[in-house]
Design an enzyme around this catalytic site. Structure first.
Site, short mmCIF file in Angstrom:
data_model
loop_
_atom_site.label_atom_id
_atom_site.label_comp_id
_atom_site.label_asym_id
_atom_site.label_seq_id
_atom_site.Cartn_x
_atom_site.Cartn_y
_atom_site.Cartn_z
N GLU A 209 0.84 -1.19 0.07
CA GLU A 209 0.01 -0.08 -0.04
C GLU A 209 1.03 1.25 0.14
O GLU A 209 1.98 1.39 0.33
CB GLU A 209 -0.82 -0.05 1.19
CG GLU A 209 -1.73 -1.05 1.13
CD GLU A 209 -2.61 -1.03 2.54
OE1 GLU A 209 -2.41 -0.19 3.64
OE2 GLU A 209 -3.94 -1.77 2.79
N HIS A 247 -6.16 2.14 5.67
CA HIS A 247 -5.20 1.93 6.95
C HIS A 247 -4.50 3.26 7.64
O HIS A 247 -4.39 4.02 6.65
CB HIS A 247 -4.30 0.81 6.70
CG HIS A 247 -4.82 -0.54 6.37
ND1 HIS A 247 -4.48 -1.45 5.55
CD2 HIS A 247 -5.78 -1.09 7.06
CE1 HIS A 247 -4.99 -2.67 5.53
NE2 HIS A 247 -6.03 -2.67 6.40
#
Length: 289
Positions: A209, A247
């Protein structure tokens, strides 16, 4: 051989509330050997036939539990991790999201010299299909025993990647969701090292990510040590700088955090980078012939 979990796994559930109990049942149904649960006010009771102990130490002494999955609420989760570590549990998997960063700084420091390996927090857990061992919240029905290892910061994308691999007839050796928080126990680099050293893993999928430099660290390891095929995907490529995407760790705060820089590092390391999550399974299928 398997990574982290095997037929000798004896699982205990720390935090046997609603979610802990639900996922304990699913793990038992999958075939996992769940031997204990822990709740400070329910010692002496049972949950679905599994004995409940008031402390981790009591659970370990009485049942030989060697893996813990932690469903304890965020304000108390760091102490739960440390309790597992104080009882020398070899592997702790923390599902809990939202643990304060300073709590995780304390945990990370405490685990440095100890015997406990931590996966998570804010992760979907670990699953080894060939041993029917599920420690986490992953849906077991999409997994197929095989020889492709999966490492991911994203929980949801683990399921998507595995579903694609399974549809292509490519089974999985071990799948590790390392977690998406800024401070986690086991980074991608270490998870990839485990899969690289596993003789029953022939290829690796890594899902990263935006945010941080963990993917660049993993790329450096891949370049130096990995000769197995690696397919990588970086989520969040369209995210604007400074905005958190999903996140807590997925926020661009520097050049290393940008998706294009992570992709460039992985390509330079010899990984095949997929620009679409929908192409990961097909890309691995082509690589393996």
């Amino acid at each position: 051989m398997s990574v982290l979990l095997d037929e000798n796994t004896r699982l205990m559930v720390q935090g046997i509330g609603t979610e802990g109990a639900n996922h304990m049942r699913r793990s038992i149904a999958y075939g996992t050997n769940v031997v204990a649960a822990v709740h400070p006010r329910r010692g002496g009771e049972e949950q679905d036939g599994v004995p409940i102990f008031p402390t981790v130490d009591a659970a370990v002494r009485e049942t030989g539990a060697n893996v813990s999955i932690i469903f304890v609420p965020a304000p108390f989760a760091a102490d739960a991790i440390l309790e597992a570590a104080s009882s020398a549990v070899p592997l702790a998997v923390c599902i809990t999201e939202g643990i304060p960063v300073m709590d995780m700084v304390r945990v990370k420091q405490a685990l440095k010299e100890g015997p406990t390996m931590l996966i998570g927090p804010n992760c979907p857990g670990v699953i080894t299909p060939g041993t029917q061992t599920r420690v986490g919240i992953m849906p077991g029905d999409v997994f197929l025993p095989g020889r492709v290892g999966v490492v991911s910061r994203s929980g949801t994308l683990v399921y998507e990647v595995v579903a694609q691999l399974t549809a292509e007839g490519l089974g999985q050796s071990t799948c590790i969701g390392v977690g998406g928080d800024p401070i986690i126990g086991t980074p991608q680099r270490e998870a990839i090292r485990l899969l690289n050293e596993d003789p029953d893993t022939d290829a690796i999928v890594m899902v990263g990510e935006i945010g941080g430099s963990a993917e660049q660290d993993a790329a450096a390891y891949i370049k130096e040590h990995v000769r197995k095929p690696v397919v990588a995907f970086i989520a969040g490529a369209t995210a604007p700088p400074g905005r958190r995407m999903g996140h807590a760790g997925a926020i661009i705060s520097g050049e290393d955090g940008k998706a294009e820089n992570k992709k460039a590092a992985l390509r330079a390391a010899g990984a095949v980078v997929s620009d679409s999550p929908a192409e990961i399974g097909a890309t691995m299928k082509r690589l393996l012939g």
